[in-house]
Design an enzyme around this catalytic site. Structure first.
Site, short mmCIF file in Angstrom:
data_model
loop_
_atom_site.label_atom_id
_atom_site.label_comp_id
_atom_site.label_asym_id
_atom_site.label_seq_id
_atom_site.Cartn_x
_atom_site.Cartn_y
_atom_site.Cartn_z
N TYR A 56 41.13 -5.88 9.03
CA TYR A 56 39.96 -6.74 9.23
C TYR A 56 38.97 -6.13 10.23
O TYR A 56 38.23 -6.87 10.88
CB TYR A 56 40.41 -8.12 9.69
N ARG A 92 38.56 -11.99 -7.05
CA ARG A 92 37.78 -12.79 -6.10
C ARG A 92 37.36 -14.12 -6.71
O ARG A 92 37.33 -15.15 -6.03
CB ARG A 92 36.54 -12.01 -5.64
N THR A 98 35.50 -18.09 0.35
CA THR A 98 36.23 -17.93 1.61
C THR A 98 36.63 -19.29 2.18
O THR A 98 37.78 -19.48 2.58
CB THR A 98 35.34 -17.19 2.64
N ARG A 109 42.19 -21.04 -3.91
CA ARG A 109 41.82 -21.77 -2.69
C ARG A 109 41.33 -23.17 -2.99
O ARG A 109 41.57 -24.11 -2.22
CB ARG A 109 40.76 -20.97 -1.92
N VAL A 116 39.20 -23.04 6.19
CA VAL A 116 38.86 -21.61 6.09
C VAL A 116 39.85 -20.74 6.86
O VAL A 116 40.15 -19.61 6.44
CB VAL A 116 37.39 -21.35 6.55
N ASN A 119 43.54 -20.19 4.52
CA ASN A 119 43.09 -20.15 3.12
C ASN A 119 44.01 -19.36 2.18
O ASN A 119 43.58 -18.88 1.14
CB ASN A 119 41.62 -19.71 3.03
P1 RTP Z 1 39.79 -12.37 2.89
O1 RTP Z 1 39.21 -11.06 3.40
O2 RTP Z 1 40.91 -12.89 3.76
O3 RTP Z 1 40.15 -12.28 1.43
O4 RTP Z 1 38.65 -13.49 2.96
P2 RTP Z 1 37.12 -13.35 2.50
O5 RTP Z 1 36.83 -11.96 2.06
O6 RTP Z 1 36.86 -14.45 1.54
O7 RTP Z 1 36.36 -13.67 3.86
P3 RTP Z 1 36.09 -12.70 5.11
O8 RTP Z 1 34.68 -12.89 5.51
O9 RTP Z 1 36.56 -11.32 4.81
O10 RTP Z 1 36.99 -13.35 6.24
C1 RTP Z 1 38.34 -13.02 6.36
C2 RTP Z 1 39.13 -14.24 6.72
O11 RTP Z 1 38.77 -14.68 8.02
C3 RTP Z 1 38.93 -16.09 8.08
N1 RTP Z 1 37.67 -16.70 8.46
N2 RTP Z 1 37.58 -17.66 9.32
N3 RTP Z 1 36.52 -19.61 11.11
C4 RTP Z 1 35.73 -19.01 10.26
O12 RTP Z 1 34.57 -19.32 10.15
C5 RTP Z 1 36.28 -17.98 9.39
N4 RTP Z 1 35.58 -17.22 8.57
C6 RTP Z 1 36.47 -16.41 7.97
C7 RTP Z 1 39.37 -16.57 6.72
O13 RTP Z 1 40.81 -16.68 6.71
C8 RTP Z 1 38.91 -15.45 5.83
O14 RTP Z 1 39.66 -15.42 4.62
MG MG Z 2 37.32 -10.27 3.19
#
Ligand code: RTP
Ligand code: MG
Length: 155
Positions: A56, A92, A98, A109, A116, A119
Site C-alpha cells: 500500500y 474490480r 472501495t 463488497r 470502508v 471491506n
Molecule cells: P484495495 O486496494 O484494498 O483493493 O482497495 P481500493 O483499491 O478499492 O481502495 P484504495 O484507495 O486502494 O484503498 C485501500 C484500502 O484502504 C482502506 N481505505 N480506508 N478510511 C478511509 O477513508 C479509507 N479509504 C480507503 C480500504 O480498506 C481500502 O480498500
Molecule cells: Mg487499491
C-alpha cells in the site's frame, strides 16, 4: 511480463483478515471460479508489516494508512492470483467500490460488508499494479500454469 496479456492476463486478489474470519473465502473463490477465471496461485498467510507497507506504499501519506496496515496485519489473508481475459478490470467490478456503501448489491463488497475500513477484499487496480503486486506476494514457483479443459467454452 508481456506474455501476460489477453486470456493470460493476471490479477492479484486478497481476502482481507475480516473476510477470512467471517468465513467468506469459499464464497469469494466460488464467484471467481464461476465467472470463468482460472486460479493460478493461492495461499493463506500472515502478511508482515513490511510487506503491507510496500503493498500500500501509494497510500502512505493518507490519514488512514496506519489503521489500514494494522487492519491488514490483524490476521491471516488469503492471497490469490486469478487469470483470464480482462481479469483486472472485471475483478474490480466484481469487488464493487472501495466504500461498501457505494457498492451495488451483487458485488462482493455490496453483499458482504458495510464499512470502508472493513471491506473484506483487495483487488489490483490495473494490469500494471497487478504485475507489481503479484511479484511482491508470490514467488515464481508458487504460480501454476495448467491446462483448462473448460477453456473452449469460456473463450
Ligand atoms: P484495495 O486496494 O484494498 O483493493 O482497495 P481500493 O483499491 O478499492 O481502495 P484504495 O484507495 O486502494 O484503498 C485501500 C484500502 O484502504 C482502506 N481505505 N480506508 N478510511 C478511509 O477513508 C479509507 N479509504 C480507503 C480500504 O480498506 C481500502 O480498500
Ligand atoms: Mg487499491
Amino acid at each position: 511480463q508481456s506474455a501476460w496479456t489477453g486470456v493470460n492476463e493476471r490479477t492479484f486478489i486478497a481476502v482481507k483478515p475480516d473476510g477470512v474470519q467471517r468465513k467468506l473465502v469459499g464464497e469469494i473463490v466460488r464467484r471467481f471460479e464461476k465467472k470463468g477465471f482460472k486460479l493460478v496461485g493461492l495461499k493463506l498467510m500472515q502478511a508482515s508489516e513490511e510487506l503491507l507497507r510496500e503493498h500500500y506504499s501509494e497510500l502512505r501519506s493518507k490519514p488512514f494508512f496506519r489503521a489500514l496496515i494494522a487492519y491488514m496485519g490483524s490476521g491471516p489473508v488469503v492471497a490469490m492470483v486469478w487469470q483470464g481475459l480482462d481479469v483486472a478490470k472485471t475483478a474490480r467490478k466484481m469487488l464493487g467500490k472501495t466504500n461498501p456503501a457505494d457498492s451495488l448489491p451483487g458485488t462482493i463488497r455490496g453483499d458482504y460488508c458495510v464499512e470502508v475500513g472493513r471491506n473484506v477484499i483487495h483487488g489490483s487496480d490495473s494490469v500494471e499494479s497487478a504485475q507489481r503486486e503479484i511479484a511482491l506476494w508470490f514467488r515464481q514457483n508458487e504460480l501454476h500454469c495448467w491446462e483448462d479443459n473448460c477453456n473452449h467454452w469460456i473463450y
